[in-house]
Design a protein around this motif. Structure first.
Motif, PDB file in Angstrom:
ATOM      1  N   PHE A  32       0.833  -1.202   0.000  1.00 49.57           N
ATOM      2  CA  PHE A  32       0.000   0.000   0.000  1.00 49.57           C
ATOM      3  C   PHE A  32       0.868   1.253   0.000  1.00 49.57           C
ATOM      4  O   PHE A  32       0.550   2.260  -0.629  1.00 49.57           O
ATOM      5  CB  PHE A  32      -0.942   0.005   1.202  1.00 49.57           C
ATOM      6  N   TYR A  33       1.974   1.203   0.701  1.00 43.81           N
ATOM      7  CA  TYR A  33       2.905   2.313   0.765  1.00 43.81           C
ATOM      8  C   TYR A  33       3.492   2.587  -0.616  1.00 43.81           C
ATOM      9  O   TYR A  33       3.534   3.728  -1.074  1.00 43.81           O
ATOM     10  CB  TYR A  33       4.006   1.954   1.773  1.00 43.81           C
ATOM     11  N   ILE A  34       3.921   1.542  -1.305  1.00 48.07           N
ATOM     12  CA  ILE A  34       4.514   1.693  -2.633  1.00 48.07           C
ATOM     13  C   ILE A  34       3.484   2.211  -3.636  1.00 48.07           C
ATOM     14  O   ILE A  34       3.774   3.107  -4.438  1.00 48.07           O
ATOM     15  CB  ILE A  34       5.130   0.364  -3.097  1.00 48.07           C
ATOM     16  N   LEU A  92       3.686   5.795  -5.768  1.00 47.39           N
ATOM     17  CA  LEU A  92       3.555   5.852  -7.224  1.00 47.39           C
ATOM     18  C   LEU A  92       2.363   6.697  -7.652  1.00 47.39           C
ATOM     19  O   LEU A  92       2.439   7.435  -8.637  1.00 47.39           O
ATOM     20  CB  LEU A  92       3.449   4.439  -7.795  1.00 47.39           C
ATOM     21  N   LEU A  93       1.276   6.628  -6.912  1.00 49.50           N
ATOM     22  CA  LEU A  93       0.091   7.424  -7.229  1.00 49.50           C
ATOM     23  C   LEU A  93       0.372   8.920  -7.062  1.00 49.50           C
ATOM     24  O   LEU A  93       0.009   9.724  -7.922  1.00 49.50           O
ATOM     25  CB  LEU A  93      -1.084   6.994  -6.350  1.00 49.50           C
ATOM     26  N   VAL A  94       1.039   9.285  -5.977  1.00 46.89           N
ATOM     27  CA  VAL A  94       1.369  10.697  -5.756  1.00 46.89           C
ATOM     28  C   VAL A  94       2.278  11.217  -6.872  1.00 46.89           C
ATOM     29  O   VAL A  94       2.054  12.299  -7.416  1.00 46.89           O
ATOM     30  CB  VAL A  94       2.034  10.891  -4.366  1.00 46.89           C
ATOM     31  N   LEU A  95       3.313  10.448  -7.222  1.00 48.82           N
ATOM     32  CA  LEU A  95       4.217  10.887  -8.288  1.00 48.82           C
ATOM     33  C   LEU A  95       3.510  10.944  -9.647  1.00 48.82           C
ATOM     34  O   LEU A  95       3.734  11.879 -10.425  1.00 48.82           O
ATOM     35  CB  LEU A  95       5.432   9.974  -8.350  1.00 48.82           C
ATOM     36  N   TYR A  96       2.652   9.981  -9.927  1.00 48.11           N
ATOM     37  CA  TYR A  96       1.910   9.982 -11.190  1.00 48.11           C
ATOM     38  C   TYR A  96       1.017  11.218 -11.303  1.00 48.11           C
ATOM     39  O   TYR A  96       1.003  11.904 -12.330  1.00 48.11           O
ATOM     40  CB  TYR A  96       1.076   8.706 -11.321  1.00 48.11           C
ATOM     41  N   ILE A  97       0.307  11.506 -10.238  1.00 45.03           N
ATOM     42  CA  ILE A  97      -0.582  12.677 -10.252  1.00 45.03           C
ATOM     43  C   ILE A  97       0.229  13.960 -10.382  1.00 45.03           C
ATOM     44  O   ILE A  97      -0.123  14.866 -11.133  1.00 45.03           O
ATOM     45  CB  ILE A  97      -1.474  12.689  -8.996  1.00 45.03           C
ATOM     46  N   VAL A 154       9.812  15.002  -2.647  1.00 45.08           N
ATOM     47  CA  VAL A 154       8.794  13.988  -2.329  1.00 45.08           C
ATOM     48  C   VAL A 154       9.465  12.651  -2.027  1.00 45.08           C
ATOM     49  O   VAL A 154       9.154  11.988  -1.031  1.00 45.08           O
ATOM     50  CB  VAL A 154       7.774  13.848  -3.475  1.00 45.08           C
ATOM     51  N   LEU A 155      10.409  12.242  -2.873  1.00 49.89           N
ATOM     52  CA  LEU A 155      11.098  10.970  -2.647  1.00 49.89           C
ATOM     53  C   LEU A 155      11.933  10.997  -1.375  1.00 49.89           C
ATOM     54  O   LEU A 155      12.002   9.996  -0.654  1.00 49.89           O
ATOM     55  CB  LEU A 155      11.964  10.622  -3.858  1.00 49.89           C
TER      56      LEU A 155
END
Length: 88
Positions: free
Chosen positions: A12-14, A18-23, A44-45
């Motif tokens: 769920f963390y991963i 990925l969702l935050v970076l994609y958005i 962010v990373l």
């Protein structure tokens, strides 16, 4: 099932990262332009890495506390896992 087990919250963390970076990279209204995009991605990373480090430390501290409590109550300690993703 132990809620603090890494196998439970890791996927769920991963997916969340990925969702935050994609958005951040695809939505025009919130995407920074030019060099700011890469700086924001790095920040962010960096924050996500620090957060993972803190959470991982908390999970290990919880396991150590649980072992200590079992030892004080006269029970055998829970056997340690052989690897990060291996089952006993």
């Amino acid at each position: 099932m132990k809620i603090l087990n890494i196998r439970v919250w890791g996927p769920f963390y991963i997916v969340g990262i990925l969702l935050v970076l994609y958005i951040m990279w695809t939505v025009e209204e919130i995407r920074p332009q030019g060099l700011a995009l890469f700086i924001t991605t790095f920040i962010v990373l960096l924050l996500v890495g620090f957060n993972f480090y803190v959470i991982y430390g908390e999970v290990k501290a919880h396991e150590d506390k649980e072992d200590k409590n079992r030892e004080l109550s006269g029970l055998d300690p829970i056997p340690k896992k052989k690897g990060f993703l291996k089952r006993n």
